[in-house]
Write a protein that holds these residues in place. Structure first.
Motif, mmCIF file in Angstrom:
data_model
loop_
_atom_site.group_PDB
_atom_site.id
_atom_site.type_symbol
_atom_site.label_atom_id
_atom_site.label_comp_id
_atom_site.label_asym_id
_atom_site.label_seq_id
_atom_site.Cartn_x
_atom_site.Cartn_y
_atom_site.Cartn_z
ATOM 1 N N MET A 4 0.838 -1.168 0.000
ATOM 2 C CA MET A 4 0.000 0.000 0.000
ATOM 3 C C MET A 4 0.889 1.238 0.000
ATOM 4 O O MET A 4 1.882 1.299 0.720
ATOM 5 N N LEU A 5 0.540 2.243 -0.795
ATOM 6 C CA LEU A 5 1.310 3.481 -0.901
ATOM 7 C C LEU A 5 0.724 4.542 0.019
ATOM 8 O O LEU A 5 -0.472 4.853 -0.052
ATOM 9 N N ILE A 6 1.562 5.095 0.873
ATOM 10 C CA ILE A 6 1.172 6.163 1.793
ATOM 11 C C ILE A 6 1.787 7.458 1.269
ATOM 12 O O ILE A 6 3.004 7.546 1.116
ATOM 13 N N GLU A 7 0.959 8.477 1.018
ATOM 14 C CA GLU A 7 1.460 9.733 0.474
ATOM 15 C C GLU A 7 1.269 10.925 1.406
ATOM 16 O O GLU A 7 1.726 12.023 1.102
ATOM 17 N N ARG A 8 0.621 10.675 2.553
ATOM 18 C CA ARG A 8 0.445 11.768 3.514
ATOM 19 C C ARG A 8 0.152 11.204 4.896
ATOM 20 O O ARG A 8 -0.276 10.069 5.042
ATOM 21 N N VAL A 9 0.368 12.039 5.880
ATOM 22 C CA VAL A 9 0.078 11.695 7.269
ATOM 23 C C VAL A 9 -1.356 12.135 7.557
ATOM 24 O O VAL A 9 -1.747 13.254 7.206
ATOM 25 N N LEU A 10 -2.133 11.271 8.182
ATOM 26 C CA LEU A 10 -3.546 11.558 8.431
ATOM 27 C C LEU A 10 -3.806 12.278 9.744
ATOM 28 O O LEU A 10 -4.906 12.769 9.978
ATOM 29 N N GLY A 11 -2.829 12.330 10.611
ATOM 30 C CA GLY A 11 -2.982 12.953 11.923
ATOM 31 C C GLY A 11 -1.977 12.341 12.869
ATOM 32 O O GLY A 11 -1.055 11.642 12.440
ATOM 33 N N ASN A 12 -2.142 12.594 14.150
ATOM 34 C CA ASN A 12 -1.239 12.044 15.146
ATOM 35 C C ASN A 12 -2.055 11.524 16.326
ATOM 36 O O ASN A 12 -3.051 12.132 16.711
ATOM 37 N N LEU A 13 -1.625 10.406 16.875
ATOM 38 C CA LEU A 13 -2.337 9.789 18.004
ATOM 39 C C LEU A 13 -2.447 10.733 19.200
ATOM 40 O O LEU A 13 -3.399 10.644 19.971
ATOM 41 N N ALA A 14 -1.476 11.626 19.357
ATOM 42 C CA ALA A 14 -1.489 12.540 20.499
ATOM 43 C C ALA A 14 -2.698 13.471 20.468
ATOM 44 O O ALA A 14 -3.130 13.959 21.515
ATOM 45 N N THR A 15 -3.253 13.718 19.289
ATOM 46 C CA THR A 15 -4.390 14.632 19.182
ATOM 47 C C THR A 15 -5.716 13.898 19.009
ATOM 48 O O THR A 15 -6.758 14.530 18.903
ATOM 49 N N GLN A 16 -5.676 12.572 18.984
ATOM 50 C CA GLN A 16 -6.886 11.764 18.791
ATOM 51 C C GLN A 16 -7.435 11.322 20.135
ATOM 52 O O GLN A 16 -6.684 10.999 21.043
ATOM 53 N N THR A 17 -8.732 11.285 20.248
ATOM 54 C CA THR A 17 -9.338 10.851 21.498
ATOM 55 C C THR A 17 -9.946 9.449 21.407
ATOM 56 O O THR A 17 -10.101 8.787 22.416
ATOM 57 N N SER A 18 -10.254 8.997 20.213
ATOM 58 C CA SER A 18 -10.965 7.719 20.079
ATOM 59 C C SER A 18 -10.109 6.642 19.420
ATOM 60 O O SER A 18 -10.530 5.993 18.484
#
Length: 159
Positions: free
Chosen positions: A1-15
């Motif tokens: 699978m090709l990853i071309e961007r970061v979707l976010g960071n776990l530090a800012t996720q609550t769920s």
């Protein structure tokens, strides 16, 4: 699978359920590569091709589909942690480390460098004591030298 961007960071996720994360283990130098190919802990092969000057950080989310979250786990590295006593000492050390092209992380009044001979010598030259610890190293992107293209490797020309 090709990853071309970061979707976010776990530090800012609550769920996010930590148990449901498939980790992509990286060393700190790998975080600064634009392209890499590596398996996650579960064996899922990922190809990553990021925009220029987009380093990966611990906790960056690369895949999130209903059942799977793939995130970056930066392995701890041996680093030297120094606390220059004055702003002038901090500035002089920063100039010396920059002249040596040593990747550097700065936190408030603390300078963190990878544990190697030139870094130890720079700290000794400035008369600074330091602690050698194992921790995640996230140097400033501008302090990490660009990867060298091996001789004989094909070079890509921009048009």
């Amino acid at each position: 699978m090709l990853i071309e961007r970061v979707l976010g960071n776990l530090a800012t996720q609550t769920s996010v359920d930590e148990a449901g994360i498939d980790w992509l283990d990286l060393t700190w130098p790998e975080c600064h590569l634009r392209a890499l190919r590596k398996p996650t802990r579960s064996g899922r092969l990922l190809r990553v091709l990021l925009p220029v000057l987009t380093p990966l950080r611990h906790g960056d989310i690369l895949i999130r589909d209903g059942t799977t979250t793939v995130a970056v786990h930066v392995r701890p590295a041996a680093v030297l942690v120094a606390r220059p006593p004055t702003p002038t000492a901090l500035a002089r050390l920063a100039l010396d480390l920059g002249n040596l092209h040593i990747p550097t992380e700065v936190e408030a009044d603390t300078v963190i460098v990878h544990d190697d001979g030139p870094a130890r010598a720079a700290l000794a030259r400035h008369g600074l004591s330091f602690d050698c610890v194992a921790r995640r190293f996230a140097p400033e992107p501008c302090s990490v030298p660009a990867p060298v293209v091996p001789s004989g490797a094909a070079r890509v020309r921009s048009q």
